[in-house]
Write an enzyme that holds these catalytic residues in place. Sequence first.
Site, PDB file in Angstrom:
ATOM      1  N   CYS A   1      -5.911  -9.601   3.176  1.00 37.39           N
ATOM      2  CA  CYS A   1      -6.831  -8.716   3.898  1.00 37.39           C
ATOM      3  C   CYS A   1      -8.232  -9.255   4.175  1.00 37.39           C
ATOM      4  CB  CYS A   1      -6.916  -7.385   3.171  1.00 37.39           C
ATOM      5  SG  CYS A   1      -5.342  -6.511   3.267  1.00 37.39           S
TER       6      CYS A   1
ATOM      7  N   PHE B   1      -2.542 -15.436  -5.074  1.00 37.62           N
ATOM      8  CA  PHE B   1      -3.923 -15.470  -4.559  1.00 37.62           C
ATOM      9  C   PHE B   1      -4.920 -14.946  -5.586  1.00 37.62           C
ATOM     10  CE2 PHE B   1      -5.584 -11.261  -3.349  1.00 37.62           C
ATOM     11  CZ  PHE B   1      -4.450 -10.457  -3.406  1.00 37.62           C
TER      12      PHE B   1
ATOM     13  N   VAL C   1       0.828  -1.207   0.000  1.00 40.37           N
ATOM     14  CA  VAL C   1       0.000   0.000   0.000  1.00 40.37           C
ATOM     15  C   VAL C   1       0.863   1.258   0.000  1.00 40.37           C
ATOM     16  CG1 VAL C   1      -1.599   1.345   1.424  1.00 40.37           C
ATOM     17  CG2 VAL C   1      -2.028  -1.053   1.003  1.00 40.37           C
TER      18      VAL C   1
ATOM     19  N   ASP D   1      10.732   2.887   5.885  1.00 36.93           N
ATOM     20  CA  ASP D   1      10.427   1.548   6.383  1.00 36.93           C
ATOM     21  C   ASP D   1      11.608   1.082   7.231  1.00 36.93           C
ATOM     22  OD1 ASP D   1       8.249  -0.722   5.068  1.00 36.93           O
ATOM     23  OD2 ASP D   1       9.868  -1.460   6.349  1.00 36.93           O
TER      24      ASP D   1
HETATM   25  P1  NAD Z   1       3.032  -4.851   3.944  1.00 38.96           P
HETATM   26  O1  NAD Z   1       3.343  -5.918   4.920  1.00 38.96           O
HETATM   27  O2  NAD Z   1       3.255  -5.100   2.481  1.00 38.96           O
HETATM   28  O3  NAD Z   1       3.864  -3.529   4.300  1.00 38.96           O
HETATM   29  C1  NAD Z   1       3.916  -2.980   5.590  1.00 38.96           C
HETATM   30  C2  NAD Z   1       5.304  -2.389   5.789  1.00 38.96           C
HETATM   31  O4  NAD Z   1       5.329  -1.702   7.055  1.00 38.96           O
HETATM   32  C3  NAD Z   1       6.429  -3.419   5.857  1.00 38.96           C
HETATM   33  O5  NAD Z   1       7.383  -3.153   4.835  1.00 38.96           O
HETATM   34  C4  NAD Z   1       7.029  -3.240   7.265  1.00 38.96           C
HETATM   35  O6  NAD Z   1       8.438  -3.425   7.308  1.00 38.96           O
HETATM   36  C5  NAD Z   1       6.650  -1.810   7.581  1.00 38.96           C
HETATM   37  N1  NAD Z   1       6.677  -1.528   9.016  1.00 38.96           N
HETATM   38  C6  NAD Z   1       6.136  -2.244  10.045  1.00 38.96           C
HETATM   39  N2  NAD Z   1       6.391  -1.646  11.213  1.00 38.96           N
HETATM   40  C7  NAD Z   1       7.112  -0.525  10.934  1.00 38.96           C
HETATM   41  C8  NAD Z   1       7.672   0.506  11.737  1.00 38.96           C
HETATM   42  N3  NAD Z   1       7.531   0.478  13.066  1.00 38.96           N
HETATM   43  N4  NAD Z   1       8.343   1.498  11.114  1.00 38.96           N
HETATM   44  C9  NAD Z   1       8.490   1.511   9.760  1.00 38.96           C
HETATM   45  N5  NAD Z   1       7.985   0.550   8.960  1.00 38.96           N
HETATM   46  C10 NAD Z   1       7.300  -0.454   9.536  1.00 38.96           C
HETATM   47  O7  NAD Z   1       1.521  -4.433   4.202  1.00 38.96           O
HETATM   48  P2  NAD Z   1       0.475  -3.846   3.139  1.00 38.96           P
HETATM   49  O8  NAD Z   1      -0.083  -4.963   2.321  1.00 38.96           O
HETATM   50  O9  NAD Z   1       1.067  -2.675   2.480  1.00 38.96           O
HETATM   51  O10 NAD Z   1      -0.706  -3.390   4.100  1.00 38.96           O
HETATM   52  C11 NAD Z   1      -0.562  -2.264   4.928  1.00 38.96           C
HETATM   53  C12 NAD Z   1      -1.927  -1.903   5.485  1.00 38.96           C
HETATM   54  O11 NAD Z   1      -2.790  -1.527   4.409  1.00 38.96           O
HETATM   55  C13 NAD Z   1      -2.640  -3.041   6.213  1.00 38.96           C
HETATM   56  O12 NAD Z   1      -3.376  -2.506   7.274  1.00 38.96           O
HETATM   57  C14 NAD Z   1      -3.594  -3.585   5.168  1.00 38.96           C
HETATM   58  O13 NAD Z   1      -4.742  -4.170   5.748  1.00 38.96           O
HETATM   59  C15 NAD Z   1      -3.989  -2.337   4.404  1.00 38.96           C
HETATM   60  N6  NAD Z   1      -4.383  -2.550   3.013  1.00 38.96           N
HETATM   61  C16 NAD Z   1      -3.695  -3.434   2.228  1.00 38.96           C
HETATM   62  C17 NAD Z   1      -4.054  -3.590   0.881  1.00 38.96           C
HETATM   63  C18 NAD Z   1      -3.312  -4.552  -0.015  1.00 38.96           C
HETATM   64  O14 NAD Z   1      -3.745  -4.728  -1.153  1.00 38.96           O
HETATM   65  N7  NAD Z   1      -2.233  -5.160   0.399  1.00 38.96           N
HETATM   66  C19 NAD Z   1      -5.096  -2.834   0.347  1.00 38.96           C
HETATM   67  C20 NAD Z   1      -5.764  -1.933   1.172  1.00 38.96           C
HETATM   68  C21 NAD Z   1      -5.394  -1.798   2.517  1.00 38.96           C
HETATM   69  C1  UGA Z   2      -9.327  -6.538  -1.752  1.00 41.35           C
HETATM   70  C2  UGA Z   2     -10.354  -5.473  -2.121  1.00 41.35           C
HETATM   71  O1  UGA Z   2     -10.854  -5.750  -3.430  1.00 41.35           O
HETATM   72  C3  UGA Z   2      -9.734  -4.082  -2.096  1.00 41.35           C
HETATM   73  O2  UGA Z   2     -10.745  -3.101  -2.335  1.00 41.35           O
HETATM   74  C4  UGA Z   2      -9.106  -3.841  -0.724  1.00 41.35           C
HETATM   75  O3  UGA Z   2      -8.470  -2.589  -0.682  1.00 41.35           O
HETATM   76  C5  UGA Z   2      -8.089  -4.923  -0.452  1.00 41.35           C
HETATM   77  O4  UGA Z   2      -8.746  -6.224  -0.501  1.00 41.35           O
HETATM   78  C6  UGA Z   2      -7.480  -4.825   0.925  1.00 41.35           C
HETATM   79  O5  UGA Z   2      -8.050  -4.250   1.813  1.00 41.35           O
HETATM   80  O6  UGA Z   2      -6.408  -5.415   1.043  1.00 41.35           O
HETATM   81  P1  UGA Z   2      -7.405  -7.818  -3.040  1.00 41.35           P
HETATM   82  O7  UGA Z   2      -7.430  -8.715  -1.861  1.00 41.35           O
HETATM   83  O8  UGA Z   2      -6.103  -7.280  -3.493  1.00 41.35           O
HETATM   84  O9  UGA Z   2      -8.339  -6.547  -2.767  1.00 41.35           O
HETATM   85  O10 UGA Z   2      -8.040  -8.560  -4.288  1.00 41.35           O
HETATM   86  P2  UGA Z   2      -9.524  -8.860  -4.781  1.00 41.35           P
HETATM   87  O11 UGA Z   2      -9.614  -8.539  -6.208  1.00 41.35           O
HETATM   88  O12 UGA Z   2     -10.537  -8.260  -3.894  1.00 41.35           O
HETATM   89  O13 UGA Z   2      -9.595 -10.438  -4.651  1.00 41.35           O
HETATM   90  C7  UGA Z   2      -9.602 -11.077  -3.385  1.00 41.35           C
HETATM   91  C8  UGA Z   2      -9.775 -12.564  -3.569  1.00 41.35           C
HETATM   92  O14 UGA Z   2     -11.099 -12.874  -4.006  1.00 41.35           O
HETATM   93  C9  UGA Z   2      -8.837 -13.173  -4.630  1.00 41.35           C
HETATM   94  O15 UGA Z   2      -8.363 -14.413  -4.178  1.00 41.35           O
HETATM   95  C10 UGA Z   2      -9.731 -13.325  -5.835  1.00 41.35           C
HETATM   96  O16 UGA Z   2      -9.286 -14.323  -6.727  1.00 41.35           O
HETATM   97  C11 UGA Z   2     -11.035 -13.709  -5.153  1.00 41.35           C
HETATM   98  N1  UGA Z   2     -12.225 -13.448  -5.998  1.00 41.35           N
HETATM   99  C12 UGA Z   2     -12.539 -12.178  -6.369  1.00 41.35           C
HETATM  100  C13 UGA Z   2     -13.034 -14.500  -6.384  1.00 41.35           C
HETATM  101  O17 UGA Z   2     -12.763 -15.663  -6.046  1.00 41.35           O
HETATM  102  N2  UGA Z   2     -14.125 -14.236  -7.153  1.00 41.35           N
HETATM  103  C14 UGA Z   2     -14.470 -12.985  -7.540  1.00 41.35           C
HETATM  104  O18 UGA Z   2     -15.489 -12.826  -8.233  1.00 41.35           O
HETATM  105  C15 UGA Z   2     -13.648 -11.927  -7.141  1.00 41.35           C
END
Ligand code: NAD
Ligand code: UGA
Length: 455
Positions: A274, A336, A15, A36
């Site tokens: 997530c 995934f 993110v 980070d």
């Molecule tokens: P991530 O694990 O990819 O990245 C998090 C980073 O934070 C890591 O690189 C880690 O080293 C760093 N970190 C942890 N503690 C720290 C500290 N004290 N100081 C500095 N850096 C530190 O996680 P992500 O997938 O980017 O998710 C981050 C947040 O965003 C989560 O709450 C997740 O639920 C949310 N989110 C994720 C997605 C997604 O698609 N991955 C989408 C929407 C929201």
């Molecule tokens: C999801 C949400 O779509 C984002 O809006 C959100 O920000 C994010 O989680 C988050 O909070 O991390 P993501 O997990 O990256 O995003 O991917 P999605 O496209 O939502 O798919 C999630 C899972 O559902 C995947 O395994 C996908 O293959 C599955 N999926 C999705 C299905 O099996 N069927 C569908 O019709 C759609």
Amino acid sequence: MGTQKKIACIGAGYVGGPTMAVIAYKNPKCVVTVVDINQERIDVWNSDTLPVYEPGLNEIVKKVRGKNLFFSTDVDKAIAENDIIFIAVNTPTKDYGVGQNMAADLQHWETIARQIRDVATSDKIIVEKSTLPVKTAEAMEIILNTGSDFHFEVISNPEFLAEGTAVSDLLDPDRVLIGSRETESGQKAKNELFEIYSAWVPEEKIITTNTFSAELSKLVSNAFLAQRVSSINAISAVCEATGADVQEVSKAVGADSRIGSKFLNASVGFGGSCFRKDILNLVYICHMNHLHEVATYFENIINMNHFQMQRFVDNVVRSMFNTVAGRKICIFGCAFKADTDDVRDSPAIPVAQTLIAEKAKLVISDPKAMDNMKEVLGDPKNVDFVADPYEAAKDSHAILIITEWPVYSTLDYQKLFDVMVKPAYLFDGRNMVNRNACFNIGFNVHSIGKKALIH
Ligand code: NAD
Ligand code: UGA
């Protein structure tokens, strides 16, 4: 023109990196520093190969890195020098103590709050980018504003990007959500963030709410999305039992504009870092508020997902005469979802683990995610990783399609059939193949949510 701000982001993950790259790209007068604690991750952000695979990201990062986007491990400096601090650290499910396996683990979050308070030499706007339980902003403000000479305004700005489409989601979001307090300082902070996003997001798409609503809306969005997948997956089981076709049902049901057609693709189950974590987070909040029936309602989304994965792999074993011991089985796709190298919570993991426990010999193929999968499985005996699908399928008894990589629709299934042991099985967990054509080639075809085609 354009707003001039000094912005930092703590957390350079899936993110933090892409979000800040787009903010910097669209606000050339803002200086954005992403920090980070993970030196290796920062080094990779500063290299030619980015740590996350996202279509379009490389191009944007190349345009802004070193100009108004910087990656560093100096967290203290970033806190001290910037006025707006996004926090995008990971918030996994707690695996210890009170709320184990359900509540969000807020240890990184708390550490950062204290670090900001100790290091700051001026007022700051703190932006929650991570997904957090409702009322985290309030708790954070208490930590930050206790014993400090400066004012810290915490606002919620949850991220809705999906992996694989992160850049297009960020460039053209359905909405941007900003939750703030009604106070003067809360409104001022909200306006600062509004200015950043309005550089490219139409104003009517920027939704402003109170902080609690923003925090809760993020959890609810993920729960509703996952609920659709679990609903259609539940129906896929009914389809297989009755002879209905889940794709036909999805199309007919989704044509109702009140229901909508998106997110109704049956699968082996939803994965990703997530959905499960955020639903558990919501379930925990419900329990904490004595809303146990509501908690159970949402928890069933996860139970159904588990059932679907287990059902898929049980069907593999059962269809292959109840034993796969010593037989080569080929898994197509371990990410995934398509267009990502992320395997966190991928349905491929329980499928592979069950087959390993059944003593099968696995060959896993994926365009991007094999290295990450190797790490998760710990590179056990009896598991090979082969990039080329035709090589991977050689001498195997079955192909299992787990990830919806488009390439799996366009493979030459005759060529694959020819190199496999007969009878050859195809378990299509994503409805990717032309099943009648594959059946005519000679495969026994098991498609998710459809009656099996058996010779
Ligand atoms: P991530 O694990 O990819 O990245 C998090 C980073 O934070 C890591 O690189 C880690 O080293 C760093 N970190 C942890 N503690 C720290 C500290 N004290 N100081 C500095 N850096 C530190 O996680 P992500 O997938 O980017 O998710 C981050 C947040 O965003 C989560 O709450 C997740 O639920 C949310 N989110 C994720 C997605 C997604 O698609 N991955 C989408 C929407 C929201
Ligand atoms: C999801 C949400 O779509 C984002 O809006 C959100 O920000 C994010 O989680 C988050 O909070 O991390 P993501 O997990 O990256 O995003 O991917 P999605 O496209 O939502 O798919 C999630 C899972 O559902 C995947 O395994 C996908 O293959 C599955 N999926 C999705 C299905 O099996 N069927 C569908 O019709 C759609």
